[in-house]
Design an enzyme around this catalytic site. Structure first.
Site, PDB file in Angstrom:
ATOM      1  CB  CYS A   1       0.835  -7.224 -12.016  1.00  0.00           C
ATOM      2  SG  CYS A   1       1.918  -7.619 -10.285  1.00  0.00           S
ATOM      3  N   GLY A   2      -2.726  -7.702 -10.393  1.00  0.00           N
ATOM      4  CA  GLY A   2      -3.842  -8.793 -10.443  1.00  0.00           C
ATOM      5  C   GLY A   2      -3.166  -9.523  -9.255  1.00  0.00           C
TER       6      GLY A   2
END
Length: 289
Positions: free
Chosen positions: A89-90
């Site tokens: 998720c980055g």
């Protein structure tokens, strides 16, 4: 053609990766809408219970709940760190944990000890790695958080604060702004800030009839208020997680497409060079004859 075969294998591998990231992007987009609806649905309850708690606190100045009292004798600070259970998720977890670490180092530099509660597998692993004292944790919450799974671990810090063992409790999470922006936050949970509990409409005050008594009602309501703040932070973090994952997987899919294009160009150049070399050898052989 060994080189060409190797490039074809790389292209096939990247294409398979692109299919996975595209599927994850679509799943995250579907979950993101549900997470945002859940987060927005929890906001009216949080606002209403804040207003009632503010009115009750003003209506009974002779009684002060422990959550409203500032303490400075224990020299111990509690942290509730909310992260995700899964990655991909980055920089969502990295940014939140970096901000939490900065606050923890600041508190430790003032001579205070740390007690932490981890909500989410990523934060739990990180707190253990940096040597923080984790008194409780809650992991594998799934896509739908339930308050009964959250309040057990968090109650350890709430009870410790009421007993005077903690000076303050901070809440670290990622606030959902919009699909493209999520902001890491470190907020003071306890003692409850007076300005945070102020009602928007202060032109009048309410008078209440208490059953069984004012102290019991205020005690129960402020506990519910703190629980609502924690649940809201988890809901915000889940919405941020799905949004960040959707954006990250879209970026990964786009990058995979660029890599495939570059590899196909290299493959075509290699193939053309091999064909040209073979023609040159044939022409040279014919000329020699």
């Amino acid at each position: 053609m060994a080189v060409g075969k190797e490039i074809r294998g790389k292209i096939k591998s990247v294409e398979n990766t692109k299919k996975i990231t595209k599927a994850m992007e679509m799943v995250a987009a579907s979950k993101m809408r549900k997470a945002q609806e859940r987060m927005r649905a929890a906001r009216p309850y949080s606002d209403k219970i804040r207003n009632i708690a503010s009115n009750l606190a003003q209506a009974n100045p002779e009684y002060t709940h422990p959550f409203l009292v500032k303490q400075d004798k224990a020299k111990t600070i509690g942290f509730i760190v909310v992260t995700t259970d899964k990655g991909l998720c980055g920089g969502l977890n990295t940014n939140a944990l970096r901000l939490a670490t900065t606050k923890i180092r600041e508190v430790e530099s003032q001579g205070n000890a740390i007690q932490a509660v981890a909500i989410g597998n990523k934060g739990f692993g990180y707190l253990n790695r940096i040597g923080a004292k984790v008194v409780a944790h809650a992991v594998q919450l799934g896509d739908t958080p339930h308050l009964d799974k959250l309040i057990g671990p968090v109650k350890v810090l709430l009870d410790a604060y009421q007993e005077g063992k903690l000076d303050a409790v901070y809440l670290c999470y990622t606030k959902f702004i919009n699909t493209m922006k999520q902001e890491p936050m470190v907020e003071q949970l306890l003692p409850l800030a007076a300005e945070k509990m102020q009602s928007d409409k202060t032109t009048h005050s309410w008078d209440y009839i208490y059953e069984p008594d004012a102290q019991s009602v205020i005690d129960e309501l402020l506990v519910r208020y703190v629980e609502a703040l924690i649940y809201q932070s988890v809901a915000e973090n889940l919405a941020s997680e799905q949004s960040a994952r959707m954006v990250a997987m879209k970026s990964a899919s786009d990058n995979a497409g660029n890599v495939i294009g570059e590899l196909k160009l290299i493959y075509n150049k290699t193939r053309q060079a091999a064909i040209t070399k073979e023609l040159s050898e044939i022409v040279a052989g014919a000329a020699a004859v």
